[in-house]
Design a protein around this motif. Structure first.
Motif, PDB file in Angstrom:
ATOM      1  N   HIS A   1      95.238  76.828  75.700  1.00 25.71           N
ATOM      2  CA  HIS A   1      93.841  76.464  75.433  1.00 25.71           C
ATOM      3  C   HIS A   1      92.990  76.489  76.695  1.00 25.71           C
ATOM      4  O   HIS A   1      91.772  76.688  76.626  1.00 25.71           O
ATOM      5  N   ASP A   2      93.621  76.303  77.854  1.00 22.32           N
ATOM      6  CA  ASP A   2      92.860  76.302  79.095  1.00 22.32           C
ATOM      7  C   ASP A   2      92.896  77.657  79.793  1.00 22.32           C
ATOM      8  O   ASP A   2      92.515  77.772  80.965  1.00 22.32           O
ATOM      9  N   ALA A   3      93.322  78.699  79.080  1.00 24.96           N
ATOM     10  CA  ALA A   3      93.379  80.024  79.681  1.00 24.96           C
ATOM     11  C   ALA A   3      91.976  80.563  79.937  1.00 24.96           C
ATOM     12  O   ALA A   3      91.013  80.206  79.239  1.00 24.96           O
ATOM     13  N   ASP A   4      91.850  81.401  80.946  1.00 23.72           N
ATOM     14  CA  ASP A   4      90.564  82.023  81.237  1.00 23.72           C
ATOM     15  C   ASP A   4      90.145  82.929  80.082  1.00 23.72           C
ATOM     16  O   ASP A   4      90.980  83.418  79.306  1.00 23.72           O
ATOM     17  N   SER A   5      88.850  83.166  79.982  1.00 22.35           N
ATOM     18  CA  SER A   5      88.346  84.077  78.963  1.00 22.35           C
ATOM     19  C   SER A   5      88.917  85.471  79.194  1.00 22.35           C
ATOM     20  O   SER A   5      89.122  85.899  80.332  1.00 22.35           O
ATOM     21  N   VAL A   6      89.178  86.175  78.105  1.00 22.05           N
ATOM     22  CA  VAL A   6      89.685  87.534  78.257  1.00 22.05           C
ATOM     23  C   VAL A   6      88.574  88.434  78.785  1.00 22.05           C
ATOM     24  O   VAL A   6      87.423  88.338  78.367  1.00 22.05           O
ATOM     25  N   THR A   7      88.921  89.284  79.717  1.00 21.73           N
ATOM     26  CA  THR A   7      87.954  90.232  80.287  1.00 21.73           C
ATOM     27  C   THR A   7      88.316  91.669  79.963  1.00 21.73           C
ATOM     28  O   THR A   7      87.537  92.586  80.247  1.00 21.73           O
ATOM     29  N   ALA A   8      89.484  91.870  79.393  1.00 18.68           N
ATOM     30  CA  ALA A   8      89.919  93.202  78.979  1.00 18.68           C
ATOM     31  C   ALA A   8      90.659  93.077  77.656  1.00 18.68           C
ATOM     32  O   ALA A   8      91.405  92.122  77.437  1.00 18.68           O
ATOM     33  N   ILE A   9      90.418  94.027  76.739  1.00 20.58           N
ATOM     34  CA  ILE A   9      90.995  93.996  75.400  1.00 20.58           C
ATOM     35  C   ILE A   9      91.530  95.382  75.075  1.00 20.58           C
ATOM     36  O   ILE A   9      90.872  96.392  75.363  1.00 20.58           O
ATOM     37  N   PRO A  10      92.734  95.486  74.504  1.00 15.62           N
ATOM     38  CA  PRO A  10      93.293  96.805  74.163  1.00 15.62           C
ATOM     39  C   PRO A  10      92.545  97.440  72.997  1.00 15.62           C
ATOM     40  O   PRO A  10      91.762  96.785  72.294  1.00 15.62           O
ATOM     41  N   GLY A  11      92.811  98.733  72.794  1.00 20.41           N
ATOM     42  CA  GLY A  11      92.166  99.415  71.680  1.00 20.41           C
ATOM     43  C   GLY A  11      92.550 100.880  71.584  1.00 20.41           C
ATOM     44  O   GLY A  11      93.299 101.415  72.418  1.00 20.41           O
TER      45      GLY A  11
ATOM     46  N   LEU B   1      92.081  94.503  65.911  1.00 24.27           N
ATOM     47  CA  LEU B   1      91.494  94.448  67.245  1.00 24.27           C
ATOM     48  C   LEU B   1      90.060  93.922  67.210  1.00 24.27           C
ATOM     49  O   LEU B   1      89.350  94.112  66.216  1.00 24.27           O
ATOM     50  N   PRO B   2      89.592  93.316  68.285  1.00 21.47           N
ATOM     51  CA  PRO B   2      88.212  92.807  68.290  1.00 21.47           C
ATOM     52  C   PRO B   2      87.152  93.894  68.305  1.00 21.47           C
ATOM     53  O   PRO B   2      86.027  93.672  67.851  1.00 21.47           O
ATOM     54  N   ALA B   3      87.481  95.079  68.841  1.00 19.09           N
ATOM     55  CA  ALA B   3      86.447  96.101  68.969  1.00 19.09           C
ATOM     56  C   ALA B   3      86.950  97.502  68.644  1.00 19.09           C
ATOM     57  O   ALA B   3      86.284  98.479  68.979  1.00 19.09           O
ATOM     58  N   VAL B   4      88.081  97.631  67.993  1.00 23.04           N
ATOM     59  CA  VAL B   4      88.721  98.913  67.675  1.00 23.04           C
ATOM     60  C   VAL B   4      89.131  99.650  68.953  1.00 23.04           C
ATOM     61  O   VAL B   4      90.267 100.047  69.120  1.00 23.04           O
ATOM     62  N   GLU B   5      88.191  99.846  69.872  1.00 24.31           N
ATOM     63  CA  GLU B   5      88.450 100.556  71.117  1.00 24.31           C
ATOM     64  C   GLU B   5      88.603  99.571  72.273  1.00 24.31           C
ATOM     65  O   GLU B   5      88.293  98.379  72.129  1.00 24.31           O
ATOM     66  N   PRO B   6      89.079 100.033  73.444  1.00 27.75           N
ATOM     67  CA  PRO B   6      89.272  99.117  74.566  1.00 27.75           C
ATOM     68  C   PRO B   6      87.959  98.509  75.071  1.00 27.75           C
ATOM     69  O   PRO B   6      86.896  99.121  74.993  1.00 27.75           O
ATOM     70  N   VAL B   7      88.069  97.300  75.573  1.00 24.01           N
ATOM     71  CA  VAL B   7      86.947  96.599  76.209  1.00 24.01           C
ATOM     72  C   VAL B   7      87.407  96.154  77.595  1.00 24.01           C
ATOM     73  O   VAL B   7      88.469  95.541  77.722  1.00 24.01           O
ATOM     74  N   PRO B   8      86.648  96.456  78.685  1.00 22.93           N
ATOM     75  CA  PRO B   8      85.412  97.245  78.676  1.00 22.93           C
ATOM     76  C   PRO B   8      85.728  98.724  78.499  1.00 22.93           C
ATOM     77  O   PRO B   8      86.825  99.177  78.831  1.00 22.93           O
ATOM     78  N   GLY B   9      84.782  99.466  77.987  1.00 26.07           N
ATOM     79  CA  GLY B   9      85.008 100.890  77.807  1.00 26.07           C
ATOM     80  C   GLY B   9      84.790 101.669  79.093  1.00 26.07           C
ATOM     81  O   GLY B   9      84.370 101.114  80.114  1.00 26.07           O
ATOM     82  N   ASP B  10      85.078 102.944  79.010  1.00 27.66           N
ATOM     83  CA  ASP B  10      84.890 103.855  80.132  1.00 27.66           C
ATOM     84  C   ASP B  10      83.749 104.807  79.789  1.00 27.66           C
ATOM     85  O   ASP B  10      83.885 105.640  78.880  1.00 27.66           O
ATOM     86  N   PRO B  11      82.607 104.716  80.501  1.00 22.56           N
ATOM     87  CA  PRO B  11      81.478 105.600  80.198  1.00 22.56           C
ATOM     88  C   PRO B  11      81.845 107.081  80.268  1.00 22.56           C
ATOM     89  O   PRO B  11      81.236 107.901  79.578  1.00 22.56           O
ATOM     90  N   ALA B  12      82.832 107.414  81.089  1.00 21.57           N
ATOM     91  CA  ALA B  12      83.234 108.813  81.200  1.00 21.57           C
ATOM     92  C   ALA B  12      83.911 109.310  79.926  1.00 21.57           C
ATOM     93  O   ALA B  12      83.900 110.512  79.642  1.00 21.57           O
ATOM     94  N   ILE B  13      84.504 108.391  79.160  1.00 22.97           N
ATOM     95  CA  ILE B  13      85.154 108.755  77.900  1.00 22.97           C
ATOM     96  C   ILE B  13      84.179 108.653  76.736  1.00 22.97           C
ATOM     97  O   ILE B  13      84.181 109.470  75.824  1.00 22.97           O
ATOM     98  N   GLY B  14      83.319 107.657  76.773  1.00 22.02           N
ATOM     99  CA  GLY B  14      82.348 107.464  75.704  1.00 22.02           C
ATOM    100  C   GLY B  14      82.747 106.360  74.752  1.00 22.02           C
ATOM    101  O   GLY B  14      83.714 105.630  74.975  1.00 22.02           O
TER     102      GLY B  14
END
Length: 300
Positions: A196-206, A229-242
């Motif tokens: 419960h005291d874990a830091d907020s997630v800053t990266a999410i798989p997808g 998944l929370p966003a279907v694709e990875p978070v944060p995304g890569d602008p080079a991939i789109g």
């Protein structure tokens, strides 16, 4: 397929006819729905929605939902939800959720001044429902069975199109036109197990956000893509991939679902030795909405 050169992306805006609001949900013909009913053999019903207050803590800056119950009179209770985000838990991303920049939403539709005037609102899906043959690609189970530690909840782990093909082959599963493709990673369970005291997630798989993924899903002719998944694709995304959201929602018209609860479904499919079933969902008939609670069932 036609392409918008400025975006470098193909689109399906004329595939089902101009003015279409269903996209690949058009593949859920009456014949496909009737055939999907034959996937029911045991009658086991599995609910696919997380609790309304999950994930906890909420993601993407949303605040927790507040459930207030009150007495109408001495014999009657009523409920009120405050701070409720229809896309905060198990959800559908509608065609009014993501725009292809200045080229508009799916079909090139411009934003309505009043969202209740939006022809692409989630009410178009609610009127027909989403019913068909569901097929599960259990990516998490496949990886664990092959010595991988599994998909983390707080790292930008990427699921490639090739990996999806591998999982389908390992399950001896053929994805057919009009299937509702369901992809399990185990993310909600992993997120719930964090301290419960874990830091907020800053990266999410997808799913990989590139053209290979979009091409595979289009060539498989799926009616919709459902993930845990929370966003279907990875978070944060890569602008080079789109953006996979942009490739699928406004450009190709493939509905997306996120944060579904697929743990019980995974176990049931493993027990049965099969990965297809009848899938039903009833999106919320909220005029002009960009999304809806998932409200889905799998029936084996």
């Amino acid at each position: 397929m036609p392409r918008i050169e400025k975006l470098g992306l193909p689109h399906s805006w004329d595939h089902f006819g101009r003015g279409d609001t269903l996209g690949t949900l058009n593949l859920l013909t009456t014949e496909k729905v009737a055939a999907a009913a034959h996937a029911v053999t045991t009658g086991e019903v599995i609910a696919l929605s997380l609790a309304v207050n999950q994930p906890d803590p909420p993601l993407f800056g949303r605040e927790p939902v507040r459930h207030v119950q009150f007495d109408v009179d001495r014999n009657t209770k009523d409920d009120r939800l405050d701070n409720y985000f229809p896309q905060g838990s198990s959800q559908w991303d509608g065609f009014y959720h993501v725009r292809a920049r200045e080229f508009g939403f799916f079909g090139g539709v411009e934003a309505a001044v009043d969202p209740t005037d939006a022809d692409l609102g989630i009410q178009t899906w609610a009127r027909r429902g989403i019913v068909g043959r569901g097929v599960l690609l259990d990516v998490q189970a496949y990886l664990v069975a092959n010595g991988h530690p599994g998909i983390p909840c707080d790292e930008e782990f990427t699921i490639s199109a090739d990996l999806l093909r591998e999982v389908a082959e390992s399950q001896d599963l053929r994805v057919e036109q009009g299937d509702i493709l369901i992809i399990r990673t185990g993310w909600p369970a992993a997120y719930a197990d964090r301290p419960h005291d874990a830091d907020s997630v800053t990266a999410i798989p997808g799913l990989h956000a590139g053209e290979d993924t979009a091409r595979l899903l289009w060539d498989w002719h799926v009616a919709a893509v459902v993930t845990d998944l929370p966003a279907v694709e990875p978070v944060p995304g890569d602008p080079a991939i789109g953006s996979l959201h942009r490739r699928l929602l406004p450009m190709l018209g493939i509905p997306l679902a996120e944060l579904f609860d697929l743990e019980a479904l995974s176990a049931a499919c493993a027990r049965a030795g099969r990965f297809d079933f009848l899938f039903t969902a009833a999106p919320l008939p909220l005029q002009g909405a960009a999304g809806s609670p998932g409200n889905a069932l799998a029936i084996l």
